[in-house]
Write a protein that holds these residues in place. Sequence first.
Motif, PDB file in Angstrom:
ATOM      1  N   THR A   1     -26.069 -17.542  -3.245  1.00 41.67           N
ATOM      2  CA  THR A   1     -24.425 -17.197  -2.903  1.00 41.67           C
ATOM      3  C   THR A   1     -24.154 -16.552  -1.705  1.00 41.67           C
ATOM      4  O   THR A   1     -23.301 -16.782  -0.921  1.00 41.67           O
ATOM      5  N   LYS A   2     -25.066 -15.483  -1.488  1.00 47.21           N
ATOM      6  CA  LYS A   2     -24.708 -14.765  -0.429  1.00 47.21           C
ATOM      7  C   LYS A   2     -25.002 -15.653   0.819  1.00 47.21           C
ATOM      8  O   LYS A   2     -23.984 -15.565   2.042  1.00 47.21           O
TER       9      LYS A   2
ATOM     10  N   PRO B   1     -13.986 -13.922   4.246  1.00 49.87           N
ATOM     11  CA  PRO B   1     -14.546 -15.435   3.716  1.00 49.87           C
ATOM     12  C   PRO B   1     -13.863 -15.734   2.252  1.00 49.87           C
ATOM     13  O   PRO B   1     -13.714 -14.552   1.545  1.00 49.87           O
ATOM     14  N   ILE B   2     -13.827 -16.748   1.806  1.00 55.17           N
ATOM     15  CA  ILE B   2     -13.291 -17.131   0.428  1.00 55.17           C
ATOM     16  C   ILE B   2     -14.468 -17.568  -0.298  1.00 55.17           C
ATOM     17  O   ILE B   2     -15.108 -18.634  -0.024  1.00 55.17           O
ATOM     18  N   GLY B   3     -14.865 -16.322  -1.157  1.00 57.39           N
ATOM     19  CA  GLY B   3     -16.438 -16.587  -1.596  1.00 57.39           C
ATOM     20  C   GLY B   3     -16.199 -17.523  -2.826  1.00 57.39           C
ATOM     21  O   GLY B   3     -15.479 -18.149  -3.315  1.00 57.39           O
ATOM     22  N   CYS B   4     -17.551 -17.593  -3.421  1.00 59.18           N
ATOM     23  CA  CYS B   4     -17.833 -18.492  -4.597  1.00 59.18           C
ATOM     24  C   CYS B   4     -16.974 -18.156  -5.718  1.00 59.18           C
ATOM     25  O   CYS B   4     -16.874 -19.300  -6.613  1.00 59.18           O
ATOM     26  N   ASN B   5     -16.462 -16.878  -5.840  1.00 53.59           N
ATOM     27  CA  ASN B   5     -15.860 -16.540  -6.964  1.00 53.59           C
ATOM     28  C   ASN B   5     -14.357 -16.420  -7.194  1.00 53.59           C
ATOM     29  O   ASN B   5     -13.679 -16.032  -7.852  1.00 53.59           O
TER      30      ASN B   5
ATOM     31  N   TRP C   1      -6.668 -20.285   2.186  1.00 52.65           N
ATOM     32  CA  TRP C   1      -6.343 -19.110   1.659  1.00 52.65           C
ATOM     33  C   TRP C   1      -6.916 -18.838   0.382  1.00 52.65           C
ATOM     34  O   TRP C   1      -7.269 -19.443  -0.421  1.00 52.65           O
ATOM     35  N   HIS C   2      -7.081 -17.415   0.091  1.00 52.89           N
ATOM     36  CA  HIS C   2      -7.412 -16.970  -1.244  1.00 52.89           C
ATOM     37  C   HIS C   2      -6.307 -17.392  -2.059  1.00 52.89           C
ATOM     38  O   HIS C   2      -5.106 -17.271  -1.607  1.00 52.89           O
ATOM     39  N   GLU C   3      -6.280 -17.241  -3.276  1.00 52.09           N
ATOM     40  CA  GLU C   3      -5.238 -17.642  -4.409  1.00 52.09           C
ATOM     41  C   GLU C   3      -4.187 -16.276  -4.304  1.00 52.09           C
ATOM     42  O   GLU C   3      -2.979 -16.754  -4.363  1.00 52.09           O
TER      43      GLU C   3
END
Length: 328
Positions: free
Chosen positions: A31-32, A48-52, A63-65
Amino acid sequence: MSSSERFDCHYCKDSLLGKKYIMKEDTQYCTKCYENLFANCCEACSLPIGCNFKDLSYKDHHWHEQCFKCAKCSRSLVEKAFAAKEDLLLCTECYAHDYSSKCSTCKKTIMPGSRKMEYKGNSWHETCFLCHRCQQPIGTKSFIPKDSGYFCVPCFEKQFAYQCCACKKAITTGGVTYQDKPWHRECFLCIGCRKQLSGHRFTSRENYPYCLECFSNLYAKKCVGCTKPISSESVPNISHLRSVSGTVSVSPVSSALCHWWDAASSPSGMTFCAPTVAGRNDPCMTSSPMMQQLMFSFMGQYFLSICWVYKSVLAWIMMLLHNIMTVS
């Protein structure tokens, strides 16, 4: 453990056994490494918009939510209608307050996402843009502006268009007028042969239009010499046919008559009929002295011919009597 049994991150080579990983193009990543290599950056916080996290996108922007908000009131736009203005995302209320047009009929704001009708700088809700006569929505259909109102084509024709005297249908294009009555060009016909008269000379009788040929055949006097109709006497007035833009045909008919002279009159009173123009009776012209001399010569030859015929007939009668007496 042999190399064939290892399951490592494609980039950092760390073992992925018992760990969370992400597949991309048939290749596994931790994931990293995936976030560092492939994750999108948020337009709002630049992280960054991560996997979670959910990745919300609009026109190649991400965008992030929790970062997907109205640029003016900061309310969340997740699963809500929004509008874009100069790269800014706005909720419908903020956009309508600052940028939306007002309906010219109901004076209310035309909300983003609803259909808007525009004409010459004015805007309407789709349900407010109505025909002035039938009060039905015009929508994307053709319409005609008249004074301060707007009319669908059928209503405009019923209320304003001229009605053809022949077919009683609306004249939308190509109309002509005759005796202050409107006609379609294709409906203005000769009453005799049904030939179209628009663009041609014609006349009328008892308010019925005729082409010149039919009128001459039906009503013109016939020349005793050639038996043809004398058109210039029989067509006293060539009618005028007007269109919206002007006259279609207005010129009178000129026709040379057969030349006749009066054999019963004396040589000095001998006359010749001159060519006439429709609607005008020119007086006959008295012949010149030269013409009188020619007529005297012609009369003399005519008299000599009569004398010769008389002499021949008399000689034949005398011969016939002589033969009868000889037989007796």
